[in-house]
Scaffold this active site. Structure first.
Site, short mmCIF file in Angstrom:
data_model
loop_
_atom_site.label_atom_id
_atom_site.label_comp_id
_atom_site.label_asym_id
_atom_site.label_seq_id
_atom_site.Cartn_x
_atom_site.Cartn_y
_atom_site.Cartn_z
N LYS A 197 0.86 -1.18 0.00
CA LYS A 197 0.00 0.00 0.00
C LYS A 197 0.90 1.23 0.00
O LYS A 197 1.51 1.57 1.01
CB LYS A 197 -0.91 -0.02 1.23
N GLY A 249 7.20 5.50 8.10
CA GLY A 249 6.42 6.72 8.10
C GLY A 249 6.60 7.49 9.39
O GLY A 249 7.61 7.33 10.09
N SER A 250 5.62 8.28 9.74
CA SER A 250 5.73 9.15 10.90
C SER A 250 5.57 8.37 12.20
O SER A 250 4.92 7.32 12.25
CB SER A 250 4.67 10.25 10.83
N THR A 251 6.13 8.92 13.26
CA THR A 251 6.03 8.28 14.57
C THR A 251 4.58 8.23 15.07
O THR A 251 4.17 7.19 15.60
CB THR A 251 6.94 9.01 15.58
N GLY A 254 2.98 5.42 13.32
CA GLY A 254 3.63 4.20 13.77
C GLY A 254 3.12 3.73 15.11
O GLY A 254 2.98 2.52 15.36
N GLU A 271 9.80 1.72 10.89
CA GLU A 271 10.91 2.66 10.67
C GLU A 271 10.28 4.04 10.66
O GLU A 271 9.55 4.38 9.73
CB GLU A 271 11.64 2.34 9.36
N CYS A 305 14.49 10.58 6.69
CA CYS A 305 14.30 10.26 8.10
C CYS A 305 15.58 10.32 8.92
O CYS A 305 15.56 10.77 10.07
CB CYS A 305 13.66 8.88 8.24
N GLU A 407 10.83 16.76 14.83
CA GLU A 407 11.19 16.49 13.43
C GLU A 407 10.44 17.46 12.52
O GLU A 407 9.21 17.53 12.56
CB GLU A 407 10.85 15.05 13.06
#
Length: 506
Positions: A197, A249-251, A254, A271, A305, A407
């Site tokens: 995806k 992707g983003s925290t 995640g 990650e 990242c 970030e």
């Protein structure tokens, strides 16, 4: 050429492109492109111009069901998991060749989707092919007998490495090709089947990878692709037919995926974000540092990242470092990402553009000094509607500022000062470790042993000494809020394996 395109060379350059995919109606299931079930559409926008140039189906739960069912059949009853690893490796080598044949269309589609300069995206095919070829070399590891004697004697255990099953691979928009391939290659070698995806802003470049997979003869159902918004990814993560999830992707996203997988006791690799630091040691060669600075600290217009967007400079050389970083960033050309000379492109989405400007404003409000940049960029020639932020360097940054802690994921570098009295670097290490993240990092110094000693003290998954680069053969992963698990290396392959121990007497 019309008068409009004559005055807008960026638009003329885009009108001249011949890309394999723009507006599409289908998804890839069971070895074929088939119409999506729903009627919803997701637009694809060129962030350099702001114009919509493509669209894909906004997938439905029925599409997810069909894709997972296809992968499930291929895993439970198909030949793929039952091939010898060396046979699967041969497919990976063929995929690598097919990807390289499509290098041009892959690069240009990538650039139109997310604004990565072609100087960056031109290497995507070669890098992806290299990943497939590296994992093909690990077939022998899977085929090697693993028999372990009981420590007290009298028996032994035969350890089997088996594919974990159907894997959901969910990609980000910053490096949409390689951050899928680093999941796809080990999953395929292990014998897994997958549903991919892509991120909703970058769904078209992955179709080129699917074409390469199909051209390599990978059996139907082994690789499937669905497109859609974040809710489609959520449905895939929670689908009862999925055995493992891999996400980049983003925290914040995640965390949600980790929570869902925890509830389901489903293996997951994450990650996530980073706020990495480059420690400049007192003996650093600043000329050498300047040559790798953009690649190490503002790669892909800062949308990477692991890059070290916090420069920790010794007080004894602080102004030297500020001047060098400022001059290096200011010299990088910002413009049309289709121009081979462009170093800095746009932010990948309008939302990210607004987020980056918000961070820039917060830095100024909190007292940081913009030595270059510090505002939205105003470009002409057809780029007026693009999402450009001037590459920005902030000096006089203190640890408590938002731009120092959070970030940003855009073209912004922060420079902090540390006390190096007597050559000490303790404060630098403390500052580097004083974040919620732990993904990348750098140490710049001429004494290699001293630099290595500092790298050993940094609480992060990867550290570069005087440069940064990913090594396909070495594990890459984050600590703390930067993720769970690892990719690359034999460790990345192990993430797609399940182990069985068969005990027998001898």
């Amino acid at each position: 050429m019309t008068a409009a395109t004559h005055d807008a060379p960026a638009l003329a350059a885009r009108a001249a492109l011949e890309l394999p995919y723009t507006h599409v109606e289908d998804i890839f299931i069971d070895g074929a492109w088939i119409p999506a079930r729903g009627t919803g559409r997701n637009p694809v926008t060129d962030p350099a111009t702001g114009e919509v140039w493509g669209s894909v189906p906004d997938g439905t739960p029925d599409d997810v069901d069909a894709a997972v069912a296809s992968a499930r059949r291929a895993f439970d009853a198909g030949e793929w998991p039952r091939l010898a690893p060396s046979e699967r490796a041969a497919y990976l080598l063929r995929i690598a060749e097919e990807v390289e044949k499509r290098a041009g269309e892959l690069s240009l589609t990538n650039t139109r989707e997310n604004g990565s300069p072609v100087s960056e995206s031109a290497g995507a095919a070669a890098n992806a092919a290299g990943i497939f070829r590296y994992f093909a070399t690990l077939a022998g590891y899977l085929e090697r007998a693993d028999v372990r004697a009981f420590p007290k004697g009298g028996g032994e255990s035969v350890v089997r490495r088996e594919p974990i099953g159907v894997c959901a691979l969910i990609a980000p928009w910053n490096f949409p090709i390689n951050l899928v391939v680093i999941k796809l290659a080990p999953a395929l070698l292990a014998g897994c089947t997958v549903v991919i995806k892509p991120a909703s802003p970058t769904p078209l470049s992955l179709r080129v990878i699917i074409d390469a997979v199909a051209a390599a003869g990978v059996p139907a159902g082994v690789v499937n692709l669905v497109t859609g918004s974040g809710r489609l990814g959520d449905a895939l993560v929670k689908h009862p037919g999925v055995d493992k999830v891999a996400f980049t992707g983003s925290t914040p996203v995640g965390r949600k995926i980790a929570a869902a997988c925890g509830e389901l006791l489903r293996p997951v690799t994450l990650e996530l974000g980073g706020k990495s630091s480059a420690i400049v040691l007192p003996d650093a060669d600043l000329d050498a540092m300047s040559r790798v600075l953009i690649r190490s600290s503002m790669r892909n217009t800062g949308q990477t990242c692991y890059i070290s967007t916090r420069i920790l400079a010794p007080a004894s050389r602080y102004e030297e470092v500020v001047d060098m970083v400022t001059a290096t960033i200011a010299a990088g050309k910002q413009g049309d990402p289709l121009d081979p000379d462009t170093v800095f492109g746009p932010c990948a989405t309008e939302s990210q553009y607004r987020t980056v400007l918000e961070y820039v404003e917060s830095g100024l409000a909190e007292g940081a000094r913009a030595t270059t940049g510090g505002r939205a960029a105003s470009l002409g020639g057809g780029l007026e509607g693009g999402y450009f932020v001037e590459p920005t360097v902030f000096a006089d940054v203190t640890p408590e500022m938002r731009i120092s802690r959070e970030e940003i994921f855009g073209p912004v570098i922060c420079i902090l000062k540390y006390d190096d009295a007597g050559g000490a670097v303790d404060e630098a290490v403390e500052l580097a470790n004083n974040t919620e993240f732990g993904l990348g990092g750098l140490v710049f110094g001429q004494d290699r042993q001293a630099a290595l000693a500092v790298a050993d003290r940094m609480d992060t998954g990867s550290v570069g000494i005087n440069f940064f680069a990913s090594n396909h053969a070495a594990p890459f992963g984050g600590r703390h809020d930067s993720g769970l698990g690892t990719e690359y290396g034999i460790e990345g392959l192990n993430a797609y394996l399940s182990y069985k121990s068969i005990h027998r007497q001898v």
